[in-house]
Design a protein around this motif. Structure first.
Motif, short mmCIF file in Angstrom:
data_model
loop_
_atom_site.label_atom_id
_atom_site.label_comp_id
_atom_site.label_asym_id
_atom_site.label_seq_id
_atom_site.Cartn_x
_atom_site.Cartn_y
_atom_site.Cartn_z
N ARG A 53 0.80 -1.22 0.00
CA ARG A 53 0.00 0.00 0.00
C ARG A 53 0.84 1.28 0.00
NH1 ARG A 53 -4.78 1.99 2.10
NH2 ARG A 53 -4.56 4.19 1.63
N ARG A 54 1.93 1.30 0.75
CA ARG A 54 2.77 2.51 0.78
C ARG A 54 3.36 2.77 -0.60
NH1 ARG A 54 4.97 1.96 5.80
NH2 ARG A 54 3.39 3.28 6.68
N ALA A 55 3.75 1.72 -1.31
CA ALA A 55 4.28 1.88 -2.66
C ALA A 55 3.20 2.38 -3.61
CB ALA A 55 4.86 0.55 -3.15
N ILE A 56 1.98 1.92 -3.41
CA ILE A 56 0.86 2.39 -4.24
C ILE A 56 0.62 3.87 -3.99
CG2 ILE A 56 -1.64 2.22 -4.59
CD1 ILE A 56 -1.33 -0.82 -4.00
N ASP A 57 0.64 4.26 -2.72
CA ASP A 57 0.38 5.65 -2.36
C ASP A 57 1.45 6.61 -2.88
OD1 ASP A 57 -1.90 4.85 -1.07
OD2 ASP A 57 -1.08 5.03 0.95
N THR A 58 2.68 6.14 -3.06
CA THR A 58 3.75 7.02 -3.51
C THR A 58 4.02 6.92 -5.01
OG1 THR A 58 5.43 5.36 -2.98
CG2 THR A 58 4.91 6.98 -1.27
N GLU A 59 3.33 6.02 -5.68
CA GLU A 59 3.53 5.85 -7.13
C GLU A 59 2.97 7.06 -7.88
OE1 GLU A 59 4.80 4.82 -10.52
OE2 GLU A 59 5.17 3.39 -8.92
#
Length: 158
Positions: free
Chosen positions: A67-73
């Motif tokens: 989720r953190r990677a999705i939020d920063t993509e």
């Protein structure tokens, strides 16, 4: 755990982990851990679910884990490809959920890798007594918690 729930869990455990004398002997002979009553509480409701439902739960778990990677993509096409791979409603539901504590800070992988992460989490959450059927079973409490959230999200969309 009430009587009906316990009976259902016992039946589920028996389907996935033989309990006869021969099965117990085979487990000991192969060095596998014995099945315990504590394993009953760790059996997920999705264990006997149809493959499509398990895949949806695995996808939600993979999305939650990353989720953190999705939020920063920043790449719209990458996010669109991921949403297309898991389904827009599931992707949106996971993105609206609270960010879990067990999240990865890595860069957003391919949609196939996100699904593989979810599948690994499915197995990691299972009790060690199921290792003969699910080699990735690790009795991981953090994975179990993440999967409980993923299951709730996937079921809310069904």
């Amino acid at each position: 755990m009430n009587r009906e729930t316990r009976a259902a869990k016992l039946a589920l455990l028996a389907r996935h982990c033989g309990q006869g004398r021969g099965a117990r002997f085979a487990r000991r002979a192969s060095g596998q851990p014995p099945v315990s009553f504590g394993d009953l509480a760790k059996l997920p409701d999705w264990l006997d679910a149809p493959e499509a439902q398990r895949a949806r739960i695995a996808a939600a778990a993979g999305l939650l884990r990353l989720r953190r990677a999705i939020d920063t993509e920043l790449s719209g096409p990458r996010l669109a490809a991921l949403a297309a791979a898991v389904g827009e409603p599931l992707f949106d539901a996971v993105c609206e959920a609270e960010v879990p504590e067990i999240v990865s800070a890595e860069k957003l992988p391919s949609p196939e890798r996100v699904l593989a992460v979810g599948t690994q989490l499915l197995e990691a959450a299972l009790p060690l007594a199921l290792q003969d059927q699910f080699p990735g079973a690790r009795d991981d409490a953090a994975a179990r918690g993440l999967l409980a959230r993923a299951h709730a999200i996937a079921e809310s969309l069904a």
